[in-house]
Scaffold this motif. Sequence first.
Motif, PDB file in Angstrom:
ATOM      1  N   ARG A 149      39.683  45.100  42.760  1.00  0.00           N
ATOM      2  CA  ARG A 149      38.893  44.287  41.898  1.00  0.00           C
ATOM      3  C   ARG A 149      37.695  45.147  41.545  1.00  0.00           C
ATOM      4  O   ARG A 149      36.898  45.282  42.546  1.00  0.00           O
ATOM      5  CB  ARG A 149      38.770  43.089  42.352  1.00  0.00           C
ATOM      6  CG  ARG A 149      37.896  42.014  41.605  1.00  0.00           C
ATOM      7  CD  ARG A 149      38.577  41.368  40.484  1.00  0.00           C
ATOM      8  NE  ARG A 149      37.585  40.329  39.810  1.00  0.00           N
ATOM      9  CZ  ARG A 149      37.154  40.477  38.652  1.00  0.00           C
ATOM     10  NH1 ARG A 149      37.264  41.579  38.045  1.00  0.00           N
ATOM     11  NH2 ARG A 149      36.425  39.463  38.080  1.00  0.00           N
ATOM     12  N   GLU A 163      41.998  42.601  38.083  1.00  0.00           N
ATOM     13  CA  GLU A 163      42.858  42.128  39.034  1.00  0.00           C
ATOM     14  C   GLU A 163      42.541  42.363  40.485  1.00  0.00           C
ATOM     15  O   GLU A 163      41.941  43.527  40.700  1.00  0.00           O
ATOM     16  CB  GLU A 163      44.201  42.328  38.730  1.00  0.00           C
ATOM     17  CG  GLU A 163      44.678  42.316  37.359  1.00  0.00           C
ATOM     18  CD  GLU A 163      44.335  42.901  36.624  1.00  0.00           C
ATOM     19  OE1 GLU A 163      43.988  44.127  36.795  1.00  0.00           O
ATOM     20  OE2 GLU A 163      44.579  42.419  35.008  1.00  0.00           O
ATOM     21  N   GLN A 164      42.942  41.661  41.445  1.00  0.00           N
ATOM     22  CA  GLN A 164      42.744  42.043  42.640  1.00  0.00           C
ATOM     23  C   GLN A 164      43.566  43.069  43.351  1.00  0.00           C
ATOM     24  O   GLN A 164      44.784  43.495  42.524  1.00  0.00           O
ATOM     25  CB  GLN A 164      43.080  40.640  43.550  1.00  0.00           C
ATOM     26  CG  GLN A 164      42.186  39.668  43.663  1.00  0.00           C
ATOM     27  CD  GLN A 164      40.897  39.709  44.340  1.00  0.00           C
ATOM     28  OE1 GLN A 164      40.667  41.012  44.855  1.00  0.00           O
ATOM     29  NE2 GLN A 164      39.714  38.897  44.244  1.00  0.00           N
ATOM     30  N   ALA A 282      32.893  40.097  39.770  1.00  0.00           N
ATOM     31  CA  ALA A 282      33.837  40.843  40.565  1.00  0.00           C
ATOM     32  C   ALA A 282      33.526  41.182  42.095  1.00  0.00           C
ATOM     33  O   ALA A 282      34.414  40.979  43.006  1.00  0.00           O
ATOM     34  CB  ALA A 282      34.047  42.173  39.976  1.00  0.00           C
TER      35      ALA A 282
END
Length: 301
Positions: A149, A163-164, A282
């Motif tokens: 991320r 996204e992770q 983030a």
Amino acid sequence: MAQARPKPPIPYDMRDSFLPGDAACSGCPIPMGWKVVRAALGEKTVFVIPACCSSVVVGVYPGQSLNSSIVHVPFAAAPSVASGIAEAYEKRGLRDVNVVVWAGDGGTADIGMASLSGAAERNNNIIYIMYDNEAYMNTGIQRSSSTPRGAWTTTTPVSGKTEQKKDVAKIMIAHDVPYVATASVAYPHDFYSKLQKARSIRGFKFIQLHAPCPVGWRFEPQYTVKVARLAVETGLWILYEYQGRRLTLSGPSRPYLDPSKRKPVEEYIRMQGRFRNIPPEALEDIKRSVELNWEWVKKLI
Ligand SMILES: Cc1ncc(C[n+]2csc(CCOP(=O)(O)OP(=O)(O)O)c2C)c(N)n1
Ligand code: SF4
């Protein structure tokens, strides 16, 4: 205070395992990893390598830089080819040959995931090493599902991935294979002992090697080990082994079970240009995932 006893040196034999003149960029983590793999597993090791930076770094026979048997394969085929080779050795009674898949995160977390899952479920007698440089580097730094991320790549917004990072080691644990471990190029002794353990176990073994890439992560090549070490010291990359349904925290990560011992995540982030435009939310997401990972570890040790 008692001094820690120095560890015996890893028995690298550069002439026999890794030859001069490879095509790696300065500061590349790939040769760092290979030297340890060859030292731990020895001459009787076959490498199965799907398309990735390593295919280029190793070069082509007879000019290859890694002095081992190497099978270059299409992306998704690596675990299947390795399984076939391991079965063939078994049938011939050659039980002392190590069959190793050496693959990037793109080839593992994305393109090779289905065949990796198949080999794990069949419990094929191979050692799968995912060197995790957290993007598709060979084709110009595209995002993979293992990119974290907030990290920039050429296929993410300039503010970084939204996204992770996919946790492949946990996916392998869910397969209930005999051995899963995480490792880092900054801790070669730890990686060495994990490879030696993996070699002694029959069935499927998986090791995820954290491998900072100066080119794609945007740091100067002399800092590869420093960046890799910071990932562990901030608690972001946790070194462990999972065997017999038990998780063991590895020596270098043990102090960081205590959150007060961890360095701030920002120290790791600020060393890398790929996080230059990371938005505050983030960064918070990364810190939260660090906490959640340690909660998960605490439940299993
Ligand atoms: C099926 C297929 N798709 C795409 C490619 C092009 N390709 C070659 S290497 C590569 C990147 C591999 O990334 P990764 O597995 O993360 O390893 P790295 O290059 O980062 O070491 C890609 C996309 C290919 N060779 N085959
Ligand atoms: S791009 Fe990164 S992983 Fe690929 S050869 Fe260069 S330093 Fe190594």
